[in-house]
Design a protein around this motif. Sequence first.
Motif, short mmCIF file in Angstrom:
data_model
loop_
_atom_site.label_atom_id
_atom_site.label_comp_id
_atom_site.label_asym_id
_atom_site.label_seq_id
_atom_site.Cartn_x
_atom_site.Cartn_y
_atom_site.Cartn_z
N VAL A 1 -26.43 64.36 -34.44
CA VAL A 1 -27.14 65.12 -35.49
C VAL A 1 -25.85 66.41 -35.74
O VAL A 1 -25.65 66.76 -36.65
N ASN A 2 -25.56 67.09 -34.40
CA ASN A 2 -24.46 68.19 -34.63
C ASN A 2 -23.13 67.53 -35.15
O ASN A 2 -22.65 68.48 -36.02
N GLN A 3 -22.65 66.45 -34.97
CA GLN A 3 -21.58 65.68 -35.51
C GLN A 3 -21.61 65.48 -36.99
O GLN A 3 -20.90 66.04 -37.84
N TYR A 4 -23.07 65.16 -37.50
CA TYR A 4 -23.12 64.99 -38.95
C TYR A 4 -23.16 66.43 -39.54
O TYR A 4 -22.28 66.51 -40.57
N PHE A 5 -23.77 67.42 -39.08
CA PHE A 5 -23.79 68.45 -39.85
C PHE A 5 -22.59 69.52 -39.59
O PHE A 5 -22.08 70.15 -40.38
N GLU A 6 -21.70 68.96 -38.52
CA GLU A 6 -20.51 69.86 -38.59
C GLU A 6 -19.45 69.22 -39.76
O GLU A 6 -18.96 70.02 -40.52
N MET B 1 -27.92 62.28 -26.74
CA MET B 1 -27.11 61.36 -27.63
C MET B 1 -27.49 61.49 -28.92
O MET B 1 -26.53 61.72 -30.01
N THR B 2 -28.76 61.65 -29.41
CA THR B 2 -29.08 62.09 -30.67
C THR B 2 -28.51 63.31 -31.17
O THR B 2 -28.36 63.50 -32.13
N ALA B 3 -28.85 64.39 -30.10
CA ALA B 3 -28.51 65.61 -30.59
C ALA B 3 -26.94 65.93 -30.90
O ALA B 3 -26.61 66.45 -32.01
#
Length: 51
Positions: free
Chosen positions: A6-11, A1-3
Amino acid sequence: MTAKLVNQYFEHFNNHEWERMAKMYVPMAEFKDATLGHGIIKQNHAQIVEK
């Protein structure tokens, strides 16, 4: 879930989707960022988008 989060944020960041990125924060977020000043700075969604 955390990954995934984080991936969504950086996208959003990499795509310059500032409004979407800002919505991932609490309504009044606290930042420690030298470009914003000394100490902890509070910003709302609109201020995050502006930065």
